[in-house]
Design a protein around this motif. Sequence first.
Motif, short mmCIF file in Angstrom:
data_model
loop_
_atom_site.label_atom_id
_atom_site.label_comp_id
_atom_site.label_asym_id
_atom_site.label_seq_id
_atom_site.Cartn_x
_atom_site.Cartn_y
_atom_site.Cartn_z
N ASN A 346 -27.60 7.82 0.17
CA ASN A 346 -28.12 7.93 1.53
C ASN A 346 -27.52 9.12 2.25
OD1 ASN A 346 -27.91 4.87 0.80
ND2 ASN A 346 -29.57 5.04 2.26
N VAL A 347 -26.21 9.32 2.07
CA VAL A 347 -25.55 10.44 2.75
C VAL A 347 -26.06 11.76 2.21
CG1 VAL A 347 -23.36 11.57 3.15
CG2 VAL A 347 -23.48 9.12 3.22
N LEU A 348 -26.22 11.86 0.88
CA LEU A 348 -26.69 13.12 0.31
C LEU A 348 -28.09 13.45 0.81
CD1 LEU A 348 -25.44 12.80 -3.36
CD2 LEU A 348 -24.52 14.22 -1.55
N LEU A 349 -28.97 12.44 0.87
CA LEU A 349 -30.33 12.70 1.36
C LEU A 349 -30.29 13.06 2.84
CD1 LEU A 349 -32.40 9.92 -0.43
CD2 LEU A 349 -32.25 12.34 -0.98
N ALA A 350 -29.41 12.39 3.61
CA ALA A 350 -29.31 12.72 5.03
C ALA A 350 -28.81 14.14 5.20
CB ALA A 350 -28.38 11.74 5.73
N GLU A 351 -27.90 14.55 4.31
CA GLU A 351 -27.37 15.92 4.38
C GLU A 351 -28.49 16.94 4.19
OE1 GLU A 351 -25.14 17.13 1.02
OE2 GLU A 351 -24.03 18.68 2.11
N ALA A 352 -29.43 16.60 3.30
CA ALA A 352 -30.53 17.52 3.02
C ALA A 352 -31.67 17.36 4.02
CB ALA A 352 -31.04 17.29 1.60
N ASN A 353 -31.43 16.63 5.12
CA ASN A 353 -32.43 16.42 6.17
C ASN A 353 -33.65 15.64 5.74
OD1 ASN A 353 -30.98 17.79 8.14
ND2 ASN A 353 -31.77 19.78 7.44
N VAL A 354 -33.48 14.73 4.80
CA VAL A 354 -34.58 13.83 4.46
C VAL A 354 -34.71 12.81 5.60
CG1 VAL A 354 -35.28 11.98 2.91
CG2 VAL A 354 -34.34 14.09 1.98
N PRO A 355 -35.94 12.62 6.13
CA PRO A 355 -36.08 11.71 7.27
C PRO A 355 -35.59 10.30 6.94
CG PRO A 355 -38.10 12.94 6.92
CD PRO A 355 -37.19 13.25 5.77
N TYR A 356 -34.86 9.72 7.87
CA TYR A 356 -34.25 8.41 7.70
C TYR A 356 -35.28 7.33 7.36
CZ TYR A 356 -31.17 4.53 9.13
OH TYR A 356 -30.41 3.39 9.17
N GLU A 357 -36.48 7.43 7.98
CA GLU A 357 -37.46 6.36 7.77
C GLU A 357 -38.19 6.47 6.43
OE1 GLU A 357 -37.33 8.22 10.47
OE2 GLU A 357 -39.07 9.53 10.55
N ASP A 358 -37.96 7.55 5.67
CA ASP A 358 -38.57 7.67 4.35
C ASP A 358 -37.70 7.06 3.25
OD1 ASP A 358 -40.62 8.96 5.48
OD2 ASP A 358 -40.14 10.97 4.75
N VAL A 359 -36.48 6.65 3.62
CA VAL A 359 -35.53 6.16 2.63
C VAL A 359 -35.53 4.63 2.64
CG1 VAL A 359 -33.13 6.23 1.86
CG2 VAL A 359 -34.12 8.21 3.01
N PHE A 360 -35.76 4.03 1.46
CA PHE A 360 -35.89 2.58 1.40
C PHE A 360 -34.86 1.98 0.44
CE2 PHE A 360 -39.91 4.19 2.77
CZ PHE A 360 -40.32 3.30 3.75
N SER A 361 -34.49 0.75 0.71
CA SER A 361 -33.55 0.08 -0.20
C SER A 361 -34.33 -0.68 -1.26
CB SER A 361 -32.64 -0.85 0.58
OG SER A 361 -33.41 -1.86 1.17
N LEU A 362 -33.60 -1.12 -2.27
CA LEU A 362 -34.18 -1.80 -3.43
C LEU A 362 -35.21 -2.87 -3.07
CD1 LEU A 362 -33.77 -2.28 -6.58
CD2 LEU A 362 -32.14 -4.01 -5.91
N ASP A 363 -34.84 -3.81 -2.18
CA ASP A 363 -35.73 -4.94 -1.88
C ASP A 363 -37.00 -4.50 -1.19
OD1 ASP A 363 -33.79 -6.56 -2.92
OD2 ASP A 363 -32.79 -6.81 -0.97
N ASP A 364 -36.89 -3.43 -0.38
CA ASP A 364 -38.05 -3.02 0.41
C ASP A 364 -39.07 -2.23 -0.40
OD1 ASP A 364 -36.96 -4.20 2.63
OD2 ASP A 364 -35.83 -2.40 3.18
N ILE A 365 -38.60 -1.51 -1.43
CA ILE A 365 -39.50 -0.58 -2.09
C ILE A 365 -40.06 -1.15 -3.40
CG2 ILE A 365 -37.77 0.65 -3.47
CD1 ILE A 365 -40.22 2.67 -1.51
N ASN A 366 -39.39 -2.16 -3.97
CA ASN A 366 -39.77 -2.56 -5.33
C ASN A 366 -41.22 -2.99 -5.46
OD1 ASN A 366 -38.34 -2.15 -7.59
ND2 ASN A 366 -37.10 -3.99 -7.45
N ARG A 367 -41.78 -3.61 -4.43
CA ARG A 367 -43.18 -4.05 -4.56
C ARG A 367 -44.16 -2.90 -4.41
NH1 ARG A 367 -41.21 -6.48 -0.06
NH2 ARG A 367 -41.70 -5.44 1.89
N GLU A 368 -43.65 -1.72 -4.02
CA GLU A 368 -44.54 -0.57 -3.82
C GLU A 368 -44.81 0.20 -5.11
OE1 GLU A 368 -45.83 0.11 -0.88
OE2 GLU A 368 -44.71 -1.43 0.22
N PHE A 369 -43.98 -0.04 -6.15
CA PHE A 369 -44.13 0.77 -7.36
C PHE A 369 -45.51 0.61 -8.03
CE2 PHE A 369 -39.48 1.31 -7.21
CZ PHE A 369 -39.43 2.68 -7.40
#
Lengths: 452, 96
Positions: A346-369
Amino acid sequence: MIDLLYLMSSICFVLALKGLSSADSSCAGNLCGMSGMGIALLAAYLGKQTGNGHLIFWAVVVGGAVGLSIARKVSMTDLPQMIAGFHSLVGLAAVLIACTVYAAPDQFGIDASPDGGWFWRVEMGIGAAIGAITFSGSVIAFLKLQSSYKWYHVHPALNVFITVLLLCSLAGFVLLKNSYSFSLAVLTSFALGTALIMPIGGADMPVIVSLLNSCSGWAAAGIGFTLHNDLLIITGALVGASGAILSRIMCRSMNRTLGNVIFGSCHGSLQKNTDRKDQSFTHGAPEEAAFLLKNATSVIVVPGYGMATSHAQHALREMGEALKKRGISVRYAIHPVAGRMPGHMNVLLAEANVPYEDVFSLDDINREFPSCDVAYVVGANDITNPAAKKDELCAIYGMPILEVEKAKVVLFLKRSMGTGYTGVDNELFYAPNTMMLLGDARETTEAILKVL
Amino acid sequence: MTNLFTETTTHELTVFVLACFVGYYVVWRVTPALHAPLMSVTNAVSSVIIIGAFFSVAQTGTARICGSVAIALAAVNIFGGFAITHRMLNMFHKNR
């Protein structure tokens, strides 16, 4: 009065942790923590027989300057080793304080006479021992994270021996009031910390770093009991609880117990890997990958430790932006144990200015695959291995994984075809819908970006 | 046993156990995305043992040297820990 200031400072520390429950309140929380620390320092300075203002001032100035320059310079990839290094400092400081208390207990308001009770010896012994374990353990963790320092196998009997020796010397210190046993207890604790952390491998580091975080808290609480200082006890308990929860979350994300991480080795799976030499895999070029990405409607990026080592996060963000301009949805899926410490990705992506709302945790994203077109896996292996769900014999069985295999196409960025840390073969590499992009993750991503 | 659980010890244990509970419930609410700042801020906060070292430097001889070293080490942590947390949180903040 002093006690009231200590109370205020404890409240500030609780608020600092509370602030981290959302990104909005986190900055205010950190300010709270800083003011809590300021109040605590002021109260201690105004308080009892501290004396020696100059010495304190210069020690704080020198230490503070070093700390600030480290914090300013360190890159986010090196964050885990910096945190481990900082933990070792807390441990060493706790040991030093315990030694000074031991040298002259009456100066700290401790009744060291034979009828003054022996409980302070228990408190101090435990505080010093945990501090010493934290110190040596963190130094080893730091070395491992800093320079792929090899792990040596330590015979379990040695650990048992050191632990027994430590308990004996602590008992000797408490019951016999023997001065040698205190030094022996500190020395054996140093040895125990070293022996415990030495055999632990890189992928288990998130657990170890949080465990050491917890230990540094318990050491502070131990010193607080010795000095009869409520602020130290409260803060130590808060930090100790925090580290314990983090280690528990990390262990749960690997479906392992803490004891298994520390004492169980994870080298090689129980079952023999099937010979994969004959099996073919699809080797892709950046151009083909770019074509697949262009024609997708939804892409999920799965970063792993490989992203950190190759510093690919900035290239990834640029690629994400290029895809978004074409109207493609780009999301990031983060496994709790990806990287070398909790929240590393999360920190590395935040460092690269990846928007916070595009980053999901395991439980939230798994059904999207299943509905996603391309899963873009950057230097992650075990956390995507479907064997964890099916193969009861493999070392990672039961570990929750990111179900990238359900995506229509999987793009795997990897340095080589080797297995992950656990040595479990990943059948995903040979799946018909997987394309392997071998090489440095950043270079590959930049090559794709050029084509886009 | 009478001198084991003195009034001070009982009081301290009460404070300790209650603080553990507070820590437990507060930290479970921290979002997983902010686990790295959580580690660095707890690291900075645990360096509050510096106030123990303040009492050590009041003594003489080796104890004073040990005390000042402990103060310097804890100060590295305090300033470094809060500064790196601030840096990290700024990154999260600007991306919102």
